[in-house]
Design an enzyme around this catalytic site. Structure first.
Site, PDB file in Angstrom:
ATOM      1  CE  LYS A  36      -3.582  -2.714   2.143  1.00 21.75           C
ATOM      2  NZ  LYS A  36      -4.737  -2.806   3.017  1.00 21.75           N
TER       3      LYS A  36
ATOM      4  CD  GLU B  33      -6.765  -0.288   1.387  1.00 24.19           C
ATOM      5  OE1 GLU B  33      -5.708  -0.080   0.756  1.00 24.19           O
ATOM      6  OE2 GLU B  33      -6.818  -1.005   2.403  1.00 24.19           O
TER       7      GLU B  33
ATOM      8  CB  SER C 174      -6.695  -9.162   9.646  1.00 23.33           C
ATOM      9  OG  SER C 174      -7.115  -7.810   9.671  1.00 23.33           O
TER      10      SER C 174
HETATM   11  P1  PGA Z   1      -4.395  -6.368   5.666  1.00 26.85           P
HETATM   12  O1  PGA Z   1      -4.679  -5.907   4.164  1.00 26.85           O
HETATM   13  O2  PGA Z   1      -3.605  -7.655   5.574  1.00 26.85           O
HETATM   14  O3  PGA Z   1      -3.604  -5.253   6.266  1.00 26.85           O
HETATM   15  O4  PGA Z   1      -5.714  -6.557   6.325  1.00 26.85           O
HETATM   16  C1  PGA Z   1      -4.975  -6.831   3.164  1.00 26.85           C
HETATM   17  C2  PGA Z   1      -5.182  -6.113   1.863  1.00 26.85           C
HETATM   18  O5  PGA Z   1      -5.770  -5.030   1.861  1.00 26.85           O
HETATM   19  O6  PGA Z   1      -4.738  -6.587   0.796  1.00 26.85           O
END
Ligand code: PGA
Length: 253
Positions: A11, A100, A216
């Site tokens: 990200k 997102e 997560s």
């Molecule tokens: P996260 O994100 O492992 O921080 O929950 C997963 C993703 O958005 O690909």
């Protein structure tokens, strides 16, 4: 046989030096520690792609992805990045339709279909994300909702193109919240999506597609998730920012 895959989505995290350090650590740890044939992918921010590619070029265990691409080939789209630029910078994969992007940048199923097309046309493998919000989960029609995301963005593809796509099921309520889907919830959705793809295409094609879980996912829960028959690995956000956690997840198959 479908591939087992762990993909790290950084990200909007890591400066260049931090990203190069993380990449070097992963490249050094994976061959020493990982005793399986999982495909390992990292998705740094655009601006780090070339430098990360240079660190990856003398090895073949860790592969490079971008986090997004534009739906047009080129043109007056200030600040945007095209699929052909990503391919020329050495990326082999591109994440498309992350929740997102859908939420903050209003990407629709229709626009994502175009992104999938342009990625494939540039020989990039799309990692196509789908997933429902908490509201939709609680209403109960989550399988239909996610199936429709696949239908509207992927089902125009001929068999040979769909077979090149990696699917990542990421329930929005589990992303970055510390709240993981249970292995039963993940398996239920993955099996339903595979069945839906089989009904629109064929059993063979659906059986050969890798469907990753995201939300997560961390070393403490990866083993249980990856043990589900229809979960072929993970798309990892937060835990991909630590080489130790990321490599421990890759070891979880
Ligand atoms: P996260 O994100 O492992 O921080 O929950 C997963 C993703 O958005 O690909």
């Amino acid at each position: 046989m479908r591939k087992k895959i762990v993909a790290g989505n950084w990200k909007m995290n890591k400066t260049l030096d931090e990203g190069l350090k993380l990449t070097s650590e992963i490249v050094n740890m994976v061959p020493d520690e990982v005793n399986n044939d999982a495909l390992v992918i990292i998705a740094p921010p655009f601006v780090h792609l070339t430098a990360v590619r240079n660190l990856l070029k003398d090895q073949d265990r860790v592969h490079l992805a971008a986090q997004n691409c534009h739906s047009e080939e080129s043109g007056a789209y200030t600040g945007e990045i095209s699929a052909s630029m990503l391919a020329s910078a050495g990326a082999g994969y591109v994440i498309i339709g992350h929740s997102e992007r859908r939420e903050y940048f209003h990407e629709t199923n229709e626009e994502l279909a175009k992104k999938v097309n342009i990625a494939l046309a540039n020989k990039l493998t799309p990692v196509f994300c789908c997933g429902e919000s908490l509201e939709i989960r609680e209403e109960g029609n989550y399988v239909e909702y996610v199936s429709n995301q696949l239908k509207e963005s992927l089902f125009h593809l001929p068999d040979e193109d769909l077979s090149r796509v990696i699917i990542a099921y990421e329930p929005i309520w589990a992303i970055g919240t510390g709240k993981t889907a249970s292995s039963e919830q993940a398996q239920e959705m993955h099996a339903a999506l595979r069945k839906y793809i089989a009904s629109a295409y064929s059993d063979e094609l659906a059986d050969n597609l890798s469907v990753l879980y995201g939300g997560s996912c961390k070393p403490s829960n990866a083993r249980k998730l990856f043990a589900c028959p229809d979960v072929d690995g993970g798309l990892i956000g937060g835990a991909s920012l630590s080489s130790r956690d990321f490599v421990d997840i890759i070891k979880s198959f």
